[in-house]
Motif scaffolding. Structure first.
Motif, short mmCIF file in Angstrom:
data_model
loop_
_atom_site.label_atom_id
_atom_site.label_comp_id
_atom_site.label_asym_id
_atom_site.label_seq_id
_atom_site.Cartn_x
_atom_site.Cartn_y
_atom_site.Cartn_z
N THR A 223 20.81 16.37 -18.24
CA THR A 223 21.92 15.42 -18.34
C THR A 223 23.19 16.14 -18.76
O THR A 223 24.27 15.87 -18.23
CB THR A 223 21.59 14.29 -19.33
N HIS B 46 26.64 16.40 -16.50
CA HIS B 46 27.99 16.08 -16.96
C HIS B 46 28.93 17.25 -16.70
O HIS B 46 30.07 17.06 -16.23
CB HIS B 46 27.98 15.76 -18.46
N ASP C 98 29.62 17.53 -12.89
CA ASP C 98 30.51 16.46 -12.44
C ASP C 98 31.96 16.76 -12.78
O ASP C 98 32.88 16.48 -12.00
CB ASP C 98 30.09 15.12 -13.08
N GLN C 99 32.18 17.34 -13.96
CA GLN C 99 33.54 17.67 -14.38
C GLN C 99 34.11 18.84 -13.58
O GLN C 99 35.33 18.95 -13.40
CB GLN C 99 33.56 18.00 -15.87
N SER D 224 28.66 9.09 -9.63
CA SER D 224 28.76 10.04 -10.73
C SER D 224 27.95 9.56 -11.90
O SER D 224 27.62 8.38 -12.02
CB SER D 224 30.23 10.22 -11.15
N SER E 225 28.87 9.36 -15.02
CA SER E 225 29.65 8.50 -15.91
C SER E 225 29.90 7.12 -15.31
O SER E 225 30.14 6.16 -16.02
CB SER E 225 30.99 9.16 -16.23
N GLY E 226 29.83 7.03 -13.97
CA GLY E 226 30.13 5.76 -13.33
C GLY E 226 28.93 4.89 -13.07
O GLY E 226 29.07 3.77 -12.57
N GLY F 130 23.46 4.91 -16.47
CA GLY F 130 23.56 6.33 -16.82
C GLY F 130 23.03 7.30 -15.79
O GLY F 130 23.42 8.46 -15.79
#
Length: 209
Positions: A47, A51, A54-55, A68, A70-71, A75
């Motif tokens: 996880t 993250h 994704d960034q 994503s 975060s979206g 989760g």
């Protein structure tokens, strides 16, 4: 992790074995820690990697139908379709919604537009329900087109080989496994253990509990 009562030394051992790409069952056998606890740790590590990945994804290349971490309401995004975007020797992956075989065939016929926020920003799409990769090679992209193509091939080969050793990955956690493959591929020339330790020191895993 709360309730696990593991020493820092044991946690570092788990992290080291994860970097060596052992399965949860193998790590449990080496460490003597239950597979349930190992799976809980590996999920937190993946996880954190997701993250980070994704960034790192170039925002202007994100397609409109992307998923994503975060979206997602719970989760973990759930999809069998993932788009691959290549850039400067890196490959970025993103979950895709509302996909079908017909959509993929239509997408393959489109022209690539690097500035677009639609599916045209994606260079390949993987269907993990059938283990198929749909590509749209840049045949007129110039002298670097073969190199770019090899990026996609290399990433797909790594991802396919890694996931098939698990003898099937649950759709609920597929996103985390794809992102782990992305991290491993894009950092294949670096010390993964040191990089992961640095990442976790900045964003401790207990924040995910």
């Amino acid at each position: 992790m709360k309730g696990a009562h593991l020493s820092e030394r044991k946690c570092r051992e788990i992290l080291h074995l994860f970097c060596e790409d052992l399965t949860a069952t193998q790590i449990a056998g080496v460490t003597g820690v239950s597979r349930v606890t190992i799976n809980a740790y590996l999920k937190m590590i993946r996880t954190r990697l997701a993250h980070f990945c994704d960034q790192e994804f170039p925002r202007h290349h994100l397609p409109e139908n992307h998923l994503s971490l975060s979206g997602s309401p719970d989760g973990l995004p759930k999809t069998s379709y993932f788009g691959f975007t290549r850039m400067n020797g890196y490959v970025y992956s993103t979950g895709l919604t509302d996909m079908s075989r017909e959509n993929l065939i239509s997408w393959q016929k489109q022209h690539i537009d690097q500035s677009s926020g639609s599916m045209t920003a994606i260079h390949a799409v993987a269907d993990f329900s059938n283990w198929r990769l749909y590509r749209r090679d840049m045949l007129t992209a110039g002298p670097h087109s073969n190199t770019n193509g090899d990026d996609i091939s290399g990433f797909w080969g790594l991802t396919r080989n890694r996931l098939m050793k698990f003898r099937g990955v649950n759709k609920n956690t597929l996103y985390l496994h794809i992102k782990e493959c992305e991290f491993r591929y894009n950092n294949r020339n670096e010390n993964m253990h040191d990089k992961l330790l640095h990442l976790i020191s900045r964003h401790p895993l207990h924040e995910l509990q």
